[in-house]
Each structure stands twice: as structure tokens, then as C-alpha cells.
Design a protein around this motif. Structure first.
Motif, PDB file in Angstrom:
ATOM      1  N   GLY A  45       0.805  -1.204   0.000  1.00 31.92           N
ATOM      2  CA  GLY A  45       0.000   0.000   0.000  1.00 31.92           C
ATOM      3  C   GLY A  45       0.840   1.257   0.000  1.00 31.92           C
ATOM      4  N   ARG A  46       2.106   1.117   0.303  1.00 31.22           N
ATOM      5  CA  ARG A  46       2.996   2.281   0.315  1.00 31.22           C
ATOM      6  C   ARG A  46       3.083   2.914  -1.073  1.00 31.22           C
ATOM      7  N   SER A  47       3.271   4.224  -1.075  1.00 28.79           N
ATOM      8  CA  SER A  47       3.544   4.915  -2.334  1.00 28.79           C
ATOM      9  C   SER A  47       4.978   4.617  -2.761  1.00 28.79           C
ATOM     10  N   ASP A  58      17.211  -6.515  -4.375  1.00 28.06           N
ATOM     11  CA  ASP A  58      16.780  -6.802  -5.742  1.00 28.06           C
ATOM     12  C   ASP A  58      15.399  -7.463  -5.767  1.00 28.06           C
ATOM     13  N   PHE A  59      14.476  -6.836  -6.485  1.00 29.17           N
ATOM     14  CA  PHE A  59      13.160  -7.394  -6.751  1.00 29.17           C
ATOM     15  C   PHE A  59      12.924  -7.333  -8.256  1.00 29.17           C
ATOM     16  N   ASP A  60      12.008  -8.155  -8.732  1.00 32.40           N
ATOM     17  CA  ASP A  60      11.695  -8.131 -10.157  1.00 32.40           C
ATOM     18  C   ASP A  60      10.795  -6.959 -10.520  1.00 32.40           C
ATOM     19  N   GLY A  61      10.130  -6.407  -9.541  1.00 36.40           N
ATOM     20  CA  GLY A  61       9.268  -5.267  -9.799  1.00 36.40           C
ATOM     21  C   GLY A  61       8.537  -4.853  -8.546  1.00 36.40           C
ATOM     22  N   ILE A  62       7.690  -3.827  -8.681  1.00 37.88           N
ATOM     23  CA  ILE A  62       6.960  -3.312  -7.525  1.00 37.88           C
ATOM     24  C   ILE A  62       5.505  -3.037  -7.891  1.00 37.88           C
ATOM     25  N   ILE A  63       4.658  -3.286  -6.925  1.00 37.41           N
ATOM     26  CA  ILE A  63       3.254  -2.872  -6.986  1.00 37.41           C
ATOM     27  C   ILE A  63       3.078  -1.926  -5.805  1.00 37.41           C
ATOM     28  N   ALA A  64       2.864  -0.651  -6.095  1.00 38.52           N
ATOM     29  CA  ALA A  64       2.776   0.367  -5.054  1.00 38.52           C
ATOM     30  C   ALA A  64       1.378   0.968  -5.015  1.00 38.52           C
ATOM     31  N   SER A  65       1.114   1.698  -3.934  1.00 28.11           N
ATOM     32  CA  SER A  65      -0.171   2.397  -3.780  1.00 28.11           C
ATOM     33  C   SER A  65      -1.355   1.471  -4.028  1.00 28.11           C
ATOM     34  N   ARG A 200     -10.743   1.574  -8.898  1.00 26.46           N
ATOM     35  CA  ARG A 200     -10.318   0.932 -10.138  1.00 26.46           C
ATOM     36  C   ARG A 200      -9.167  -0.049  -9.907  1.00 26.46           C
ATOM     37  N   PHE A 201      -8.507   0.037  -8.746  1.00 27.18           N
ATOM     38  CA  PHE A 201      -7.301  -0.758  -8.524  1.00 27.18           C
ATOM     39  C   PHE A 201      -7.305  -1.382  -7.139  1.00 27.18           C
ATOM     40  N   HIS A 202      -6.673  -2.532  -7.021  1.00 24.76           N
ATOM     41  CA  HIS A 202      -6.314  -3.103  -5.729  1.00 24.76           C
ATOM     42  C   HIS A 202      -5.191  -4.104  -5.969  1.00 24.76           C
ATOM     43  N   LYS A 203      -4.629  -4.612  -4.898  1.00 23.00           N
ATOM     44  CA  LYS A 203      -3.464  -5.498  -5.013  1.00 23.00           C
ATOM     45  C   LYS A 203      -3.791  -6.758  -5.813  1.00 23.00           C
ATOM     46  N   GLY A 204      -5.019  -7.230  -5.680  1.00 26.99           N
ATOM     47  CA  GLY A 204      -5.391  -8.449  -6.399  1.00 26.99           C
ATOM     48  C   GLY A 204      -5.404  -8.249  -7.906  1.00 26.99           C
ATOM     49  N   LYS A 205      -5.919  -7.104  -8.362  1.00 26.79           N
ATOM     50  CA  LYS A 205      -5.913  -6.810  -9.798  1.00 26.79           C
ATOM     51  C   LYS A 205      -4.486  -6.700 -10.315  1.00 26.79           C
ATOM     52  N   ALA A 206      -3.612  -6.095  -9.509  1.00 26.69           N
ATOM     53  CA  ALA A 206      -2.214  -5.961  -9.912  1.00 26.69           C
ATOM     54  C   ALA A 206      -1.529  -7.323  -9.977  1.00 26.69           C
ATOM     55  N   LEU A 207      -1.864  -8.205  -9.038  1.00 24.59           N
ATOM     56  CA  LEU A 207      -1.331  -9.571  -9.072  1.00 24.59           C
ATOM     57  C   LEU A 207      -1.750 -10.260 -10.371  1.00 24.59           C
ATOM     58  N   ARG A 208      -3.015 -10.134 -10.718  1.00 23.89           N
ATOM     59  CA  ARG A 208      -3.528 -10.756 -11.945  1.00 23.89           C
ATOM     60  C   ARG A 208      -2.832 -10.169 -13.182  1.00 23.89           C
TER      61      ARG A 208
END
Length: 278
Positions: A45-47, A58-65, A200-208
């Protein structure tokens, strides 16, 4: 072993809340999992500005906010702040109902100083002085600035703090068409905390989205979380794991519970599910 896609919440999952240093065991587990061909993403949830201290690992990517900003290997896949109209309506409605606000932007976050003024004025009551110290530590470690320094930057999420559920009644009526109210009950300090997340967004949609981008079935995804804002991510993932220090309602959603942050939970779960070798 087929590649898995692993999504890690930060506060209360990868680190203690508000901190930027994961246990060494978690850092080691992430490194070894990636060496074995698995993908590991921060999903928080962090920005973007609030998670920057963790990008030295090292991470492959980020999902923020909570999903409204998404990167894969420095390629931006999603960048959708709240519209100016909705931001203005939310800010005014929350203020009118005495709710303290923190807006999360790309460069950091900006918070109503009135909350700390309230705590200072009532420092002799309950745990207010302890909460004040905690707030000040959080703000220092996570690039949180006074609201007077906010210059109108795009907002991705709004954090709220209030003293009663009644204060949220009118904001819900006005804002629930556009925002998800992810609200926790009264905490140990007697306040209600929560987040207003762009509907319009949440962590689950970003996971998908990320699994689709990688061409890996959702069934091969593993999500780790601890709080109610991880709900959709845990419900959608192929395997969902809650930390032992997580909220009880979240443990009921998850497929299993692993040891807490301080008990090397990430490492134990990675090892259990053969993402790494001992």
C-alpha cells in the motif's frame, strides 16, 4: 520446478510496520528464490516514495499504492493516480468530518499536522504520548512531510485516522462510488485507521496483471500479507499466506499462516514450499 510469482506486502510482512529493514533471513530467501528462477515482487500500500529504501534489495518489480502504480524491471505498466476532481472531493469531505488525512504521492506523503497537535494536547490520556512518538518515527523513516508542504502533486491513496466510525458515515455516502474504504477497527491507541483506495485498482488486480504480463498462471502465484488491505491479493493468489502477527480476519482468508516477521516467517514459508533449499 516451474517458476512461481511471489508477492510480498511490506509493513507487517516483509518488515515491522513503518520500518525499512527486512530480517536477514528474508533477504537471503528472496535472493535464493530469484536465483532458482522465481519472480519476487513488492506488493504494498505504500507509495513509490515510501518504499524507495527497500529498492537497494533486488526485486523483479513493484506494486505500489495498492495497485495504482506497477513496475516490472523498470518498465511502468500502470500509473493511475486519483483524478483531480475525486481528490478534491475526498479531501474536503474528510476534512469537514474531522478526519485526519495523509495523501500518498510519488515523491513521498503529506499529513495533517493537526493529528499530532491533538496528541500533544492530550498526551496525558491513555497511550497518546506513545502514539505520538510512533507517528514521528514513521514520518521520519517513510518520507512523510507536513500537509503545508503539499503542492498539489498527483495522489494515489489517502490514509485516514479518526476517533469513531460515525465520522466515516458521511464520507462513505459521498465517496464509496469511487473509493474502497479499507478500514480497521479501533487500534490499541483508541483510533480508527484506514485507507481510501481508488476503486479501479487493488493489489489483487495488480497480481492478476503481473501474472498475465509474465505469462504465468495465477495458480502459480504466492501472496504474503498481514492486514485487511491484502484481502483481494490473498483471495486471488494461487497460494495465500498470512503472517502470524497478522490480523485475525486476514488469517481466516489465507490458505495458511507462517511464523511472524521476527520469527523468520518469510524464510520458513519459502523453504516449506520448496522455493529455496536449506
Amino acid at each position: 520446478m516451474e517458476s512461481k510469482v511471489i508477492f510480498l506486502d511490506i509493513d507487517g510482512t516483509l518488515t515491522l510496520p513503518g520500518q525499512n529493514e527486512p530480517p536477514k533471513s528474508a533477504i537471503r530467501a528472496i535472493k535464493k528464490a530469484r536465483e532458482r528462477g522465481h519472480y519476487v515482487f513488492l506488493c504494498t500500500g505504500r507509495s513509490y516514495g515510501m518504499l524507495l529504501p527497500l529498492l537497494k534489495y533486488d526485486f523483479d518489480g513493484i506494486i505500489a499504492s495498492a495497485g495504482s502504480y506497477v513496475e516490472y524491471q523498470n518498465e511502468v505498466l500502470v500509473n493511475c493516480p486519483v483524478t483531480e476532481e475525486k481528490k478534491h472531493l475526498a479531501m474536503e469531505t474528510l476534512k469537514e468530518n474531522g478526519i485526519f488525512r495523509t495523501v500518498e504521492c510519488m515523491d513521498g506523503s503529506y499529513t495533517d499536522e493537526e493529528f499530532k497537535d491533538f496528541l500533544r494536547a492530550h498526551s496525558h490520556e491513555g497511550n497518546n504520548s506513545e502514539l505520538l512518538r510512533w507517528r514521528e518515527q514513521i514520518e521520519q523513516s517513510l518520507n512523510v512531510f507536513p500537509m503545508k508542504e503539499y503542492k498539489g502533486q498527483p495522489v494515489y491513496k489517502i490514509i485516514v485516522v479518526c476517533s469513531s466510525q460515525a465520522q466515516l458515515k458521511k464520507p462513505r455516502e459521498v465517496l464509496e462510488d469511487d473509493f474502497v474504504f479499507s478500514i480497521s477497527g479501533q487500534d490499541e491507541y483508541g483510533f480508527i485507521n484506514g485507507e481510501l483506495i481508488n476503486k479501479r485498482f487493488h493489489k489483487g488486480k495488480a497480481l492478476r496483471l503481473m501474472c498475465g504480463h509474465l505469462g504465468i498462471p495465477i495458480s502459480e502465484s504466492i501472496a504474503f500479507g498481514d492486514s485487511i488491505n491484502d484481502k483481494e491479493m490473498l483471495e486471488i493468489a494461487g497460494l495465500s499466506i498470512c503472517m502470524e502477527n497478522g490480523q485475525e480476519q486476514v488469517k481466516k482468508i489465507a490458505d495458511e499462516v507462517c511464523p511472524s516477521v521476527l520469527e523468520d516467517g518469510i524464510w520458513h514459508a519459502f523453504f516449506k514450499h520448496k522455493l529455496i533449499e536449506n
